[in-house]
Write an enzyme that holds these catalytic residues in place. Structure first.
Site, short mmCIF file in Angstrom:
data_model
loop_
_atom_site.label_atom_id
_atom_site.label_comp_id
_atom_site.label_asym_id
_atom_site.label_seq_id
_atom_site.Cartn_x
_atom_site.Cartn_y
_atom_site.Cartn_z
N GLY A 1 3.27 -48.85 22.22
CA GLY A 1 2.53 -48.54 20.99
C GLY A 1 1.81 -47.22 21.16
CB THR B 1 -5.15 -47.82 31.21
OG1 THR B 1 -3.90 -47.79 30.51
CG2 THR B 1 -5.15 -46.80 32.34
CB ALA B 2 -3.26 -52.78 29.21
NE ARG B 3 -9.17 -55.16 26.30
CZ ARG B 3 -9.37 -53.89 25.95
NH1 ARG B 3 -9.05 -52.90 26.77
NH2 ARG B 3 -9.90 -53.59 24.77
CD GLU C 1 -13.23 -54.54 32.21
OE1 GLU C 1 -13.93 -54.21 31.24
OE2 GLU C 1 -12.04 -54.15 32.37
CG HIS D 1 -12.72 -50.85 30.12
ND1 HIS D 1 -12.52 -52.19 29.82
CD2 HIS D 1 -12.07 -50.16 29.15
CE1 HIS D 1 -11.81 -52.28 28.71
NE2 HIS D 1 -11.53 -51.05 28.28
CB ILE D 2 -14.06 -44.56 32.05
CG1 ILE D 2 -13.35 -44.44 33.42
CG2 ILE D 2 -15.47 -45.08 32.19
CD1 ILE D 2 -13.89 -43.33 34.30
CB ALA D 3 -8.36 -45.36 30.52
N1 LIG Z 1 -8.82 -48.77 29.19
C1 LIG Z 1 -9.13 -48.29 28.01
O1 LIG Z 1 -10.11 -47.57 27.85
C2 LIG Z 1 -8.27 -48.62 26.82
C3 LIG Z 1 -8.32 -47.78 25.69
C4 LIG Z 1 -7.49 -48.08 24.61
C5 LIG Z 1 -6.67 -49.19 24.64
N2 LIG Z 1 -6.68 -50.00 25.74
C6 LIG Z 1 -5.82 -51.20 25.76
O2 LIG Z 1 -4.49 -50.82 25.44
C7 LIG Z 1 -3.94 -51.81 24.58
C8 LIG Z 1 -2.78 -51.24 23.80
O3 LIG Z 1 -3.28 -50.40 22.79
P1 LIG Z 1 -2.30 -49.75 21.71
O4 LIG Z 1 -3.14 -49.05 20.72
O5 LIG Z 1 -1.23 -49.01 22.38
O6 LIG Z 1 -1.70 -51.06 21.04
P2 LIG Z 1 -0.38 -51.09 20.16
O7 LIG Z 1 -0.45 -52.35 19.38
O8 LIG Z 1 -0.19 -49.80 19.44
O9 LIG Z 1 0.80 -51.19 21.26
C9 LIG Z 1 1.00 -52.30 22.05
C10 LIG Z 1 2.50 -52.57 22.11
O10 LIG Z 1 2.71 -53.67 23.00
C11 LIG Z 1 3.78 -54.44 22.47
N3 LIG Z 1 3.71 -55.79 23.04
C12 LIG Z 1 2.92 -56.81 22.67
N4 LIG Z 1 3.13 -57.89 23.46
C13 LIG Z 1 4.10 -57.53 24.33
C14 LIG Z 1 4.75 -58.19 25.40
N5 LIG Z 1 4.46 -59.47 25.68
N6 LIG Z 1 5.68 -57.52 26.10
C15 LIG Z 1 6.00 -56.22 25.77
N7 LIG Z 1 5.43 -55.55 24.77
C16 LIG Z 1 4.47 -56.19 24.06
C17 LIG Z 1 3.60 -54.39 20.98
O11 LIG Z 1 4.81 -54.63 20.29
C18 LIG Z 1 3.09 -52.97 20.76
O12 LIG Z 1 4.13 -52.07 20.39
C19 LIG Z 1 -5.13 -52.24 23.74
O13 LIG Z 1 -4.91 -53.50 23.15
C20 LIG Z 1 -6.25 -52.25 24.75
O14 LIG Z 1 -6.29 -53.50 25.37
C21 LIG Z 1 -7.46 -49.74 26.81
O1 LIG Z 2 -9.72 -50.97 23.53
C1 LIG Z 2 -10.33 -49.90 23.67
O2 LIG Z 2 -10.41 -49.02 22.78
C2 LIG Z 2 -10.95 -49.62 25.01
O3 LIG Z 2 -10.60 -50.61 25.91
C3 LIG Z 2 -12.42 -49.42 24.93
O4 LIG Z 2 -13.04 -50.62 24.54
P1 LIG Z 2 -14.61 -50.67 24.22
O5 LIG Z 2 -14.85 -49.85 23.01
O6 LIG Z 2 -14.83 -52.09 23.95
O7 LIG Z 2 -15.35 -50.17 25.39
#
Ligand SMILES: NC(=O)c1ccc[n+]([C@@H]2O[C@H](COP(=O)([O-])OP(=O)(O)OC[C@H]3O[C@@H](n4cnc5c(N)ncnc54)[C@H](O)[C@@H]3O)[C@@H](O)[C@H]2O)c1
Ligand SMILES: O=C(O)[C@H](O)COP(=O)(O)O
Length: 318
Positions: A156, A234-236, A265, A292-294
Site C-alpha cells: 500500500g 516498521t509496520a506493527r 511499546e 516507533h519513529i519511522a
Molecule cells: N512505524 C511508523 O511510524 C508507521 C508509519 C505509518 C504506517 N505504519 C504502519 O504501516 C501500516 C501500513 O500502512 P499503509 O498506509 O501502507 O496501509 P495500506 O492499507 O495502504 O497498505 C497495506 C497493504 O497491506 C495489504 N495487506 C493487508 N493484509 C495483508 C496480508 N495478510 N498479507 C499481505 N498483504 C496484506 C493490503 O491489501 C494493503 O495493500 C499501517 O497500518 C501502520 O501500522 C507505521
Molecule cells: O500509523 C502511523 O501513522 C504511525 O505508526 C504513527 O502512529 P502514531 O500517530 O499513533 O504515533
C-alpha cells in the site's frame, strides 16, 4: 470555505498534533477544541457534543466511546494505522473515516532504507566502538545492498513508498499483497508469497495490524524462507513477537533486524517473559531498534495535517 450549521461545527482533537491543525480546520469552518492532554474518562463525557474527532492512537476508538458519540459524523486519523479503531461500527453507523498515510509514507520509506544501510554497514556498533577508542575494521566489514532481493509484504502507501526509495540501489524488488493486484511495474515485481519465501534476502513488512496479521510471522512462517533474511519491521510490533524473533535468530533464519515497532511499546508493562525475550534481542549486535519513529519527521508532522484537512474538505462535502 465550507459553511456548516451551528451544531455541526465542533471538532475535538484528543492527541498531540502539529499546531497547523488548528488554523487548517478553522479555515474549513470548524470550531476546534485542541485537547491533547485529555484523558479517556473526559472524552467519554464530552464526545456526545462533537461532529468530528481528530486522533492519532492514544485512545482506542471502540464501541464504548463510539456509542456515546451521537453526533459524530467523521474521524480524522492523523497518521496511517487504523488498528485502534472499530471500523465495523463506523461502517454500520455511517461515520466517515479519513487517514493521512500519504503524509508519512515518505518518512517510513526513508527510515526503512536508513535502518537497513545502518544494519548492513554496522554503523551503530562501529560508532559506539570508535567512541570508546576501539578501531575494528575487519569485524565491521559491510554488506552491500546492490544485487540483493528485497521482498515487501503489503504493497500500500508504505510498501510502495519504500519500493520507490529502493530504486537506484540496483536491487531486485519483489512485492506480495494479499488484497491488491496488478500493481507491478517493470522494476517492482508483483509476486506470490511462495516467491517471497524462495528469493528474499531482505524482508520489509508493510501490512496493517489486523486479526489476520497479528502474529503473522509465526515460527512456521519464518521456516519457509529458503535463505537467511534481514528483517525490517516498521509496520506493527504485534506482527512478530520477541520470542519468535529470538527463535529465528538462533535458528539462523534471521541474520539481522531493523525494528521500529515492538510487540509492546510500554516497557513498564512488559510481562516477565517479554522482558526476558526483549533483553535477549537487545543483546544482539545485529538488531537495530528505534522508538516507533519511522513516520515521525518534521516534514511528515505537518504534511499529515494538510492531507487530512484536504481529504475531510472533499469527503465531508459529498
Ligand atoms: N512505524 C511508523 O511510524 C508507521 C508509519 C505509518 C504506517 N505504519 C504502519 O504501516 C501500516 C501500513 O500502512 P499503509 O498506509 O501502507 O496501509 P495500506 O492499507 O495502504 O497498505 C497495506 C497493504 O497491506 C495489504 N495487506 C493487508 N493484509 C495483508 C496480508 N495478510 N498479507 C499481505 N498483504 C496484506 C493490503 O491489501 C494493503 O495493500 C499501517 O497500518 C501502520 O501500522 C507505521
Ligand atoms: O500509523 C502511523 O501513522 C504511525 O505508526 C504513527 O502512529 P502514531 O500517530 O499513533 O504515533
Amino acid at each position: 470555505m465550507t459553511q456548516f450549521p451551528e451544531d455541526l461545527k465542533k471538532v475535538l482533537i484528543i492527541d498531540e498534533m502539529h499546531l497547523s491543525i488548528i488554523p487548517l480546520f478553522e479555515e474549513e469552518g470548524f470550531v476546534v477544541d485542541y485537547r491533547p492532554e485529555i484523558k479517556r474518562p473526559e472524552i467519554l463525557e464530552i464526545i456526545q457534543d462533537y461532529f468530528g474527532l481528530l486522533i492519532r492512537s492514544k485512545t482506542p476508538i471502540n464501541r464504548e466511546l463510539l456509542t456515546k458519540a451521537k453526533k459524530l459524523r467523521f474521524i480524522g486519523r492523523a497518521g496511517a494505522g487504523l488498528d485502534k479503531i472499530d471500523l465495523e461500527y463506523l461502517d454500520q453507523n455511517n461515520i466517515k473515516l479519513f487517514h493521512a498515510a500519504e503524509g508519512n509514507m515518505d518518512a517510513v520509506g526513508e527510515h526503512a532504507i536508513g535502518g537497513l544501510l545502518a544494519l548492513f554497514n554496522h554503523i551503530n556498533k562501529a560508532d559506539q566502538e570508535v567512541r570508546r577508542g576501539v578501531w575494528k575494521r575487519e569485524e565491521n566489514r559491510g554488506e552491500e545492498l546492490k544485487g540483493k532481493t528485497v521482498g515487501i509484504i503489503g504493497y500500500g502507501n508504505m510498501g510502495s513508498a519504500f519500493a520507490k526509495k529502493l530504486l537506484g540501489f540496483e536491487v531486485n524488488i519483489l512485492a506480495y499483497d494479499k488484497y491488491k493486484s496488478h500493481f507491478g511495474s517493470g522494476v517492482i515485481k508483483e509476486v506470490t508469497l511462495e516467491d517471497i519465501f524462495a528469493e528474499t534476502d531482505v524482508l520489509s513488512l508493510h501490512v496493517p495490524l489486523t486479526a489476520e496479521t497479528n502474529n503473522l510471522m509465526t515460527p512456521e512462517f519464518l521456516k519457509r524462507f529458503k535463505k537467511p533474511i534481514y528483517l525490517i519491521n516498521t509496520a506493527r510490533g504485534e506482527i512478530v513477537s520477541f520470542a519468535t524473533l529470538n527463535q529465528a535468530f538462533d535458528a539462523g533464519i534471521i541474520k539481522g533486524a531493523v525494528l521500529d515497532v515492538l510487540e509492546n511499546e510500554k516497557f513498564q508493562t512488559f510481562s516477565l517473559e517479554q522482558q526476558r525475550e526483549f533483553d535477549l534481542l537487545a543483546a544482539r549486535e545485529n538488531v537495530i531498534f528505534s522508538p516507533h519513529i519511522a513516520g515521525w519527521t518534521f516534514q511528515s508532522y505537518e504534511r499529515i495535517n494538510e492531507v487530512l484537512a484536504q481529504k475531510i474538505r472533499e469527503g465531508i462535502s459529498n
